[in-house]
Each structure stands twice: as C-alpha cells, then as structure tokens.
Design an enzyme around this catalytic site. Structure first.
Site, PDB file in Angstrom:
ATOM      1  N   HIS A 252      26.497 -24.457  -9.330  1.00 55.71           N
ATOM      2  CA  HIS A 252      25.697 -25.253  -8.382  1.00 55.71           C
ATOM      3  C   HIS A 252      25.770 -24.647  -6.977  1.00 55.71           C
ATOM      4  CE1 HIS A 252      25.539 -28.291 -11.564  1.00 55.71           C
ATOM      5  NE2 HIS A 252      26.842 -28.125 -11.676  1.00 55.71           N
ATOM      6  N   SER A 376      13.582  -1.162   6.725  1.00 50.03           N
ATOM      7  CA  SER A 376      12.681  -2.043   7.457  1.00 50.03           C
ATOM      8  C   SER A 376      11.956  -1.233   8.518  1.00 50.03           C
ATOM      9  CB  SER A 376      13.458  -3.192   8.110  1.00 50.03           C
ATOM     10  OG  SER A 376      12.657  -3.875   9.064  1.00 50.03           O
TER      11      SER A 376
END
Length: 549
Positions: A252, A376
């Site tokens: 979770h 990038s």
C-alpha cells in the site's frame, strides 16, 4: 493598456488606436499584424467585449489560414515524391524503431505473407503428386522437386513485387500468387504439364490460414521467444547478483516487512517464465477443407480419395496441428489464445517496468550514464528512466492491438466474412510493439546500478517493521494481547532501535528468545529471501522444462 485588460466600448463604427505596453511581447510566427507599435481597428465588437481578445482571435484565424496554405503547398510539392522511408512511414515501427524490430519483417510483413502463400501452394502441388488416384499429377522427378524447392528457397523481394504487380490486374492477392507460379514454372517441362493443379480445389483461405499460421509460428520461434528468454535470463541475473541485498518492502506504499532486492526480481523472472511456457504450448492450427469446410470440390473431382485424411496429412507436414471442423476459415481460436497469452506476458513485464521505475525514483537504483546523452532539454542534471517508460508505452500499444485481434478474430458471420482479412494484416503491429518493449526493458536493465547506501538508509529509518516478528514470538510464549501491545508501541509513532530494544527487555519471555529478538535489525529480518533469490534459476528452468538460465 496591457494585453488581457478589458475595455468597455461603444458599438459604433469608429476606430481606436491601441498601443501595447509590453514592447518585448513575443509574437509567434504568423502574427505579423502585431509587429507594429500601434494598431487601428474598427470597434464593431460586443459592447462589453475584450478588444485584446478580439484582436488575438482575428490574428489567430489569419495565421491559421496562412499556415494551412503553407502546408498545402508543401504537401503539393512533395506528395508525388513522398516514397516510403524512415521519415515518411506512418508507423514508427517502420520508421523510428525499424532497426529494433526489423527481424520480424521476414515473417510479419506483406512480403512474409506472400512468401508463405507461395510455400503452401507449392507444397500442396507436391502433396497431390503423392496421391495415387490423382493420376493427372504424377510423381515428380528429383529434378522437378528441386526446381520447386528452389522457387521457395530463392523467393526474393523482386518475386514479391512481381506478384503485387499481378495483383494490380487481378485485384485478388491469392490469385496473383497462383498466376505468378504458373508463369514461373513454365520453364520446367515437368511442372508445366500440371500448372492447373496449382491451387487445386482450394479456397483462398486454405492458403491464407496456413500462411498466417506459419508466419506466427516462425516469428514466435525465431524472434519473440529468444528475446523473451534473454529478458528472463537478464532478470534472473539481477535477482541472483542482488540476492543478499536487504530492501524495505512497501505494501500500500507504506513500509512493510523487509525483503531482498534479488528476491523481488526473482518473482518477475518466475512469473514471466510461466507465461513464456504457456505461449510455447499454444497449439497452432490449420485447415485445408475447401470453400466451406466440406471438401465439396475435392470429392467432385476425385470421389474415391478420402480428402479429410489427405488434408490432415498435409497440414501436419507443415508442422501445424489439424483442425477438422471448420467453415471457410480456420476459426482463429488458437490465435485468440496465443494473443491473450502474449498480453499476459506483457502485463507481467509492465508490472516489472513500473516497479523498476519506482525503485529508480526512490534512489534504490542509479542509471549508468552515457557520454553525449541528454535527459532533459532544460534540466541538465536529469537521468530519466526512459527505457522502462518506452517499454511501458509500447506494451500498452502492443496489448491494444493484440486485444482487438484476440476479440475480433474468433467472430465471423456464418461461414465467413472478410473482416478477419484486414485485421490479420496487423498481427505484426501488436507483436512489433511487444518486441520493441522487450528490447527497451533489456536496455534499461543493462544500465541499472544498485545503490546499497540508499537501500540501507531506508531500512534504518523503519525499525517499526520489527513489530511483526516480536508480536509473533510473543504469541509463541503465550504473552497476552501481543498484537495490540505492538500496535500501541508502533502505529503512528516514531520507532527507534532503542525503543524496540527496551520493549523486548520488558517482555516476559525466555532469555534466549529475548537475545534472538534483540539481534534482529531491519536489514537482517529477511526470512528466506536470499535463498529464494539464489535458487531462481532452478525454478525458472523447471517451469520452462529446459535450461535457459
């Protein structure tokens, strides 16, 4: 007045001078109307409208028209010379990614389909020559057999182009293959006598279904399975190399009982091997029963030949399994099963890609950089997990195509409709994107570098994970409410090495048990993870029924 400011105006045919405040306002190409310092325009706009917006809308329309004209001129100038290339291909598989998927081309392309049609037509003629009752096609000499085999073995791009040229006249792709073979074999006196027995008693789908089956079988065997095996082997290597490296689990998204990095990789190696095994066990079927599956024409010509037996023998001679109950087409159920299995393999790999992406994000893996590469266009420091992202994207593309194939192909109106024909031509799309994904994942795995310091850091911040073994030992020795006591100690609270040790010391359990619990750390509480990771190769080989690791 600045761009974006509104002004109330009178709805009259007067002109207003407008000077923009921002002289350095960047104007996109095409907005030449805004190049001067002042504009004069009619005010016949809404009484409460924004003049700036009106100007921009009008200039946008003008620029759009100009761009459309420019594009039309460009297309008009080049459309006659836009030949297929890496730059003009509609599919990136045939353009940008061609170098990574081109090994599929001999099987999944139009050329591949034509080649296997030629193979089936010739093999059927040879089969007819072996049937005693078909006296019109006597046994071929070794020379004639070699000639026919050479037509198959020597089949070239030029031959395929010749067939496509014939198809321009016939407007029928399978008939074009028949005509090509009749022309090609006229030079051999023996074969020339039986030219009309090419395509004897066949419907086009007798040829097509076997061609598609051979395309699939060979593409899987020669291209897809070897890359799958390489991928499973690479993940096995990561698992074994990192079998001993402790890692914080997350269920979770929250800290959970520790594992090892290697064991988590081993899970994917075993999962993928199971799906790979299931794929290899899909039975590839073929039919050869004429126009509607009853051998009508066969028995009309040679009523004393038991054609179902001949058809079964022929289909099996091609390395395929025989489907005796068909209409005009083979039902494609095996294709649906194969594509569904391929989708499931892809889904497991997609799960792997996302997990690795997450571990890179957590800093558990670094990526080896390559000189000259850029992550990038604006952030020089970036080293992005692009290989796993590319894989994920292509798995989605592949599964989308394969899903349609698996759902559509088993459905055909009555004895057949033509919807399967155009769909089957796209088998290579889903398989091609899958292959591209496998190679992207492999490339990404090759760049991974484990960051043990980061893994250790996370573990040492999560001493609360030892609540599980402590409460389990407490249960063994009859301590009341062990779970509740550990919940009170750890849930929502900061837990340290010292607080855990103090709690253990206060327990009413044997001294030896206390000593063992006190020795536990998040890095040592890993159960059988190391052993499981080290043995992953044996498990994978057992699942596959062969040694690939």
């Amino acid at each position: 007045m600045e761009f974006g400011a509104c002004s109330s105006v009178h709805n009259s045919a007067q002109f207003i001078n407008f000077s923009p405040v921002r002289s350095n306002f960047h104007r996109p190409t095409g907005y030449s109307q805004l190049s001067s310092a002042s504009f004069r325009f009619p005010t016949s706009v809404s009484s409460r409208g924004c003049l700036c917006k009106a100007i921009l809308n009008e200039t946008a329309r003008t620029a759009g028209k100009n761009l459309t004209v420019q594009v039309k001129k460009m297309v008009g100038a080049h459309s006659g010379g836009f030949e297929l290339s890496g730059l003009t291909a509609l599919s990136p598989l045939d353009g940008r990614y061609w170098g990574k998927v081109k090994e599929l081309s001999p099987y999944m392309s139009e050329y591949g389909l034509i080649y296997y049609r030629v193979l089936v037509e010739i093999k059927w003629l040879l089969q007819l020559s072996q049937i005693p009752d078909v006296t019109e096609v006597p046994n071929f000499s070794e020379e004639a057999k070699s000639y026919l085999q050479e037509v198959i073995d020597g089949f070239s791009i030029s031959d395929a182009i010749e067939i496509k040229n014939i198809e321009k006249v016939t407007n029928h792709d399978v008939k074009a293959v028949e005509y090509f073979l009749k022309q090609k074999c006229q030079s051999n006196a023996e074969v020339a006598k039986v030219l009309e027995f090419f395509h004897f008693a066949c419907t086009s789908e007798d040829i097509n279904n076997l061609a598609h089956a051979l395309m699939l079988k060979e593409a899987m065997r020669e291209v897809i399975f070897p890359v799958m095996d390489e991928l499973i082997k690479a993940i096995c290597n990561v698992a074994r190399d990192n079998a001993h490296i402790p890692m914080l689990s997350r269920t979770h998204g929250q800290p959970a009982s520790p594992t090892t990095l290697g064991k988590e990789m081993a899970i994917f190696a075993v999962r993928l091997s199971r799906e790979r095994k299931e794929l290899s066990e899909v039975e590839v079927l073929g039919k050869f029963a004429g126009a509607v599956g009853n051998y009508n024409a066969h028995f009309a010509a040679y009523p004393d030949v038991y054609w179902p037996c001949i058809a079964e023998e022929f289909v099996k001679s091609l390395g395929l399994s025989f489907n005796p109950y068909v209409a005009q087409i083979e039902s494609h159920d095996y294709m649906a099963k194969l594509f569904h299995s391929l989708i499931q393999f892809n889904n497991v790999l997609l799960d792997f890609d996302r997990d690795i992406w997450g571990y890179i994000s957590l800093g558990y893996f670094k990526q080896i950089t390559k000189a000259g590469e850029i992550g990038s266009s604006t952030m020089p420091h970036k080293v992005n997990p692009i290989d796993f992202e590319n894989s994920e994207g292509n798995l989605g593309m592949g599964n989308g195509g394969l899903s349609h194939l698996s759902m559509k192909l088993p459905i055909s109106r009555w004895q057949r409709d033509l919807t399967d024909s155009t769909v089957l031509r796209n088998m290579g799309v889903g398989i091609g994107h899958s292959l591209l994904a496998y190679k992207s994942t492999l490339q990404g795995i090759g760049k991974l570098q484990v960051n043990e310091a980061r893994l250790s850091e996370d573990l040492n911040l999560c001493w609360e994970v030892l609540a599980e073994p402590i409460q389990t030992v407490m249960r063994r020795y009859g301590v009341p409410e062990p779970y509740e006591k550990l919940k009170h100690l750890t849930r929502g609270r900061s837990v340290t090495r010292e607080s855990i040790r103090d709690f253990i010391e206060g327990l009413d359990i044997p001294k030896e048990a206390k000593t063992d619990l006190s020795k536990l750390t998040p890095e040592t509480y890993i159960g059988a993870a190391v052993e499981l990771a080290k043995n992953v190769g044996n498990c994978v080989n057992a699942v596959m029924g062969m040694n690939i690791v």
